[in-house]
Design a protein around this motif. Sequence first.
Motif, PDB file in Angstrom:
ATOM      1  N   PHE A 118       0.844  -1.199   0.000  1.00 15.97           N
ATOM      2  CA  PHE A 118       0.000   0.000   0.000  1.00 15.97           C
ATOM      3  C   PHE A 118       0.878   1.247   0.000  1.00 15.97           C
ATOM      4  CE2 PHE A 118      -3.126   2.448   2.945  1.00 15.97           C
ATOM      5  CZ  PHE A 118      -3.664   3.120   1.858  1.00 15.97           C
ATOM      6  N   THR A 119       0.629   2.144  -0.963  1.00 19.04           N
ATOM      7  CA  THR A 119       1.335   3.423  -1.011  1.00 19.04           C
ATOM      8  C   THR A 119       0.343   4.532  -0.669  1.00 19.04           C
ATOM      9  OG1 THR A 119       2.770   2.590  -2.773  1.00 19.04           O
ATOM     10  CG2 THR A 119       2.756   4.957  -2.419  1.00 19.04           C
ATOM     11  N   PRO A 120       0.223   4.890   0.611  1.00 24.33           N
ATOM     12  CA  PRO A 120      -0.731   5.936   0.993  1.00 24.33           C
ATOM     13  C   PRO A 120      -0.163   7.328   0.741  1.00 24.33           C
ATOM     14  CG  PRO A 120       0.377   5.120   2.941  1.00 24.33           C
ATOM     15  CD  PRO A 120       0.925   4.332   1.783  1.00 24.33           C
ATOM     16  N   LEU A 121      -0.976   8.184   0.151  1.00 22.79           N
ATOM     17  CA  LEU A 121      -0.563   9.567  -0.069  1.00 22.79           C
ATOM     18  C   LEU A 121      -1.480  10.553   0.637  1.00 22.79           C
ATOM     19  CD1 LEU A 121       0.387   9.544  -3.873  1.00 22.79           C
ATOM     20  CD2 LEU A 121       1.902   9.314  -1.896  1.00 22.79           C
ATOM     21  N   GLY A 141       7.007   3.639   0.662  1.00 22.05           N
ATOM     22  CA  GLY A 141       7.242   5.077   0.601  1.00 22.05           C
ATOM     23  C   GLY A 141       7.426   5.704   1.963  1.00 22.05           C
ATOM     24  N   GLU A 142       7.379   7.038   2.011  1.00 20.33           N
ATOM     25  CA  GLU A 142       7.716   7.772   3.226  1.00 20.33           C
ATOM     26  C   GLU A 142       6.594   8.651   3.745  1.00 20.33           C
ATOM     27  OE1 GLU A 142       9.426   8.185   0.301  1.00 20.33           O
ATOM     28  OE2 GLU A 142      10.865   6.606   0.725  1.00 20.33           O
ATOM     29  N   HIS A 143       5.423   8.547   3.153  1.00 19.00           N
ATOM     30  CA  HIS A 143       4.330   9.420   3.600  1.00 19.00           C
ATOM     31  C   HIS A 143       3.971   9.150   5.058  1.00 19.00           C
ATOM     32  CE1 HIS A 143       0.729  11.875   3.461  1.00 19.00           C
ATOM     33  NE2 HIS A 143       0.011  10.841   3.892  1.00 19.00           N
ATOM     34  N   ILE A 144       4.056   7.897   5.464  1.00 19.20           N
ATOM     35  CA  ILE A 144       3.758   7.513   6.844  1.00 19.20           C
ATOM     36  C   ILE A 144       4.969   6.798   7.428  1.00 19.20           C
ATOM     37  CG2 ILE A 144       2.346   6.032   8.327  1.00 19.20           C
ATOM     38  CD1 ILE A 144       0.019   6.479   6.455  1.00 19.20           C
ATOM     39  N   VAL A 152       8.357  -0.419   3.887  1.00 17.65           N
ATOM     40  CA  VAL A 152       9.525  -0.570   3.023  1.00 17.65           C
ATOM     41  C   VAL A 152       9.792   0.783   2.385  1.00 17.65           C
ATOM     42  CG1 VAL A 152      10.502  -1.681   0.989  1.00 17.65           C
ATOM     43  CG2 VAL A 152       9.059  -2.992   2.544  1.00 17.65           C
ATOM     44  N   THR A 153      10.990   1.312   2.584  1.00 19.32           N
ATOM     45  CA  THR A 153      11.310   2.628   2.049  1.00 19.32           C
ATOM     46  C   THR A 153      12.758   2.651   1.590  1.00 19.32           C
ATOM     47  OG1 THR A 153      11.274   4.995   2.531  1.00 19.32           O
ATOM     48  CG2 THR A 153      11.954   3.538   4.314  1.00 19.32           C
TER      49      THR A 153
END
Length: 249
Positions: A118-121, A141-144, A152-153
């Motif tokens: 999941f890539t939450p934006l 990603g790094e949003h959360i 995983v980032t």
Amino acid sequence: MNDVARAAGVSLKTVSNVLNDYEFIRPATRQRVQDAIAELGYEANLTARSLRSGKTHMLGLLLSDLAAPYYAELASRVMTAAEQRGYRVLVQQSGALEANELGALQGPLRQLTDGLLFTPLVMGADAVASHRGTKPVVLLGEHILDPRLDLVTMRNRDATHALTAHLLAGGRRRIAVLGARPGESAGSAGLRLNGYRSAMEDAGVPFDPALVAPGEWRRDGGAAAVAYHRVARHGRDCRTVHRPADRPD
């Protein structure tokens, strides 16, 4: 399966073992079962199998926009890795809309899959944590950045610091940044800009906001940033170039 067992002259359990790729079956027996399957046109009922086992061997992947090269490549790599482990991947786009992100956590995608990448934006950590359910969720990603959630980032700040330091070591001082996002600090763009500024500061080079061009991380976004923020070579200043809307160049 009963028809296949009768045609192959084996038990129902043997047919099940062949379908599940059980290794301790004599090759001749396996071949008889496979021949019977081909002759009868048998297809396993995956829905019934998943109800019995509790596993679908499917993974969900929610990305913002598959038209972006990064997301397309990421999806390709995830599908390749999943296939090597006996899984298939269902891919959906969120369009950076909260309703779509929430739907991925609670809707059909979760029911059809064993886990979600999941890539939450838009959604925050509390919302994701409270709606993730019991199946595994791994954020990308790094949003959360939250210890309650698996993530995983990449080392965005360190990577951009290293890239900027490399250019500085080669004598460059007017280094432009394309694709910044004003006001962002925790996401990828903010972390990368922070790494750039840190490297410039370490080298004693003043930060110049005119060298930072906002934009989307797509081919057209990069082209637009270059068109409106021209970096002159050989030590000349960077300046903004305004072009008429009807000028394709």
